[in-house]
Design a protein around this motif. Structure first.
Motif, PDB file in Angstrom:
ATOM      1  N   GLN A  13      40.177  46.939  35.977  1.00 41.40           N
ATOM      2  CA  GLN A  13      40.399  45.915  34.960  1.00 41.40           C
ATOM      3  C   GLN A  13      41.502  44.945  35.408  1.00 41.40           C
ATOM      4  OE1 GLN A  13      41.680  47.446  31.201  1.00 41.40           O
ATOM      5  NE2 GLN A  13      40.932  45.678  30.083  1.00 41.40           N
ATOM      6  N   GLY A  14      42.572  45.466  35.989  1.00 38.69           N
ATOM      7  CA  GLY A  14      43.637  44.605  36.498  1.00 38.69           C
ATOM      8  C   GLY A  14      43.158  43.726  37.630  1.00 38.69           C
ATOM      9  N   LEU A  20      40.029  42.692  38.164  1.00 43.61           N
ATOM     10  CA  LEU A  20      39.119  41.669  37.646  1.00 43.61           C
ATOM     11  C   LEU A  20      39.876  40.583  36.888  1.00 43.61           C
ATOM     12  CD1 LEU A  20      36.100  43.820  36.441  1.00 43.61           C
ATOM     13  CD2 LEU A  20      36.272  42.396  38.481  1.00 43.61           C
ATOM     14  N   THR A  21      40.937  40.953  36.171  1.00 40.93           N
ATOM     15  CA  THR A  21      41.746  39.968  35.472  1.00 40.93           C
ATOM     16  C   THR A  21      42.427  39.034  36.462  1.00 40.93           C
ATOM     17  OG1 THR A  21      42.146  41.551  33.709  1.00 40.93           O
ATOM     18  CG2 THR A  21      43.627  39.672  33.826  1.00 40.93           C
ATOM     19  N   GLU A  22      42.979  39.606  37.532  1.00 46.67           N
ATOM     20  CA  GLU A  22      43.633  38.782  38.553  1.00 46.67           C
ATOM     21  C   GLU A  22      42.618  37.897  39.259  1.00 46.67           C
ATOM     22  OE1 GLU A  22      45.902  39.421  42.806  1.00 46.67           O
ATOM     23  OE2 GLU A  22      46.074  40.966  41.276  1.00 46.67           O
ATOM     24  N   LEU A  23      41.437  38.441  39.533  1.00 50.41           N
ATOM     25  CA  LEU A  23      40.399  37.678  40.214  1.00 50.41           C
ATOM     26  C   LEU A  23      39.927  36.511  39.353  1.00 50.41           C
ATOM     27  CD1 LEU A  23      38.647  37.607  42.771  1.00 50.41           C
ATOM     28  CD2 LEU A  23      36.978  39.001  41.543  1.00 50.41           C
ATOM     29  N   SER A  24      39.741  36.746  38.062  1.00 49.05           N
ATOM     30  CA  SER A  24      39.288  35.658  37.191  1.00 49.05           C
ATOM     31  C   SER A  24      40.368  34.584  37.069  1.00 49.05           C
ATOM     32  CB  SER A  24      38.901  36.192  35.812  1.00 49.05           C
ATOM     33  OG  SER A  24      40.031  36.666  35.129  1.00 49.05           O
ATOM     34  N   GLY A  25      41.636  34.969  37.122  1.00 52.22           N
ATOM     35  CA  GLY A  25      42.717  33.988  37.099  1.00 52.22           C
ATOM     36  C   GLY A  25      42.714  33.118  38.338  1.00 52.22           C
ATOM     37  N   ILE A  47      42.668  56.000  35.470  1.00 51.07           N
ATOM     38  CA  ILE A  47      43.393  55.197  36.464  1.00 51.07           C
ATOM     39  C   ILE A  47      42.436  54.239  37.166  1.00 51.07           C
ATOM     40  CG2 ILE A  47      44.642  55.329  38.660  1.00 51.07           C
ATOM     41  CD1 ILE A  47      45.889  57.937  37.591  1.00 51.07           C
ATOM     42  N   PHE A  48      41.226  54.702  37.476  1.00 52.38           N
ATOM     43  CA  PHE A  48      40.241  53.860  38.145  1.00 52.38           C
ATOM     44  C   PHE A  48      39.872  52.652  37.286  1.00 52.38           C
ATOM     45  CE2 PHE A  48      35.713  52.867  38.834  1.00 52.38           C
ATOM     46  CZ  PHE A  48      35.778  52.442  40.140  1.00 52.38           C
TER      47      PHE A  48
END
Length: 57
Positions: free
Chosen positions: A32-33, A35-40, A26-27
């Motif tokens: 990962q979610g 970091l994906t949102e942050l890179s977007g 879960i961590f």
């Protein structure tokens, strides 16, 4: 397989290890979610599609 059969004999130990494995899963999924949102968002800032107050043009 011997270790798995030993853990199944000791239920407290088995569920303790399962709790650790599930928590780590879960961590890493949540990180990962994030970091994906942050890179977007960084990409949108570079393209100029997000204003300073986080409103989309």
């Amino acid at each position: 397989m011997t270790g798995l059969s030993e853990l199944q004999k000791d239920r407290k130990g088995f569920w303790g290890y399962m709790n650790i494995v599930i928590s780590l899963f879960i961590f890493f999924v949540s990180i990962q979610g994030f970091l994906t949102e942050l890179s977007g968002q960084v990409g949108s800032l570079r393209n100029g599609t997000i204003k300073e107050n986080n409103e989309v043009q």
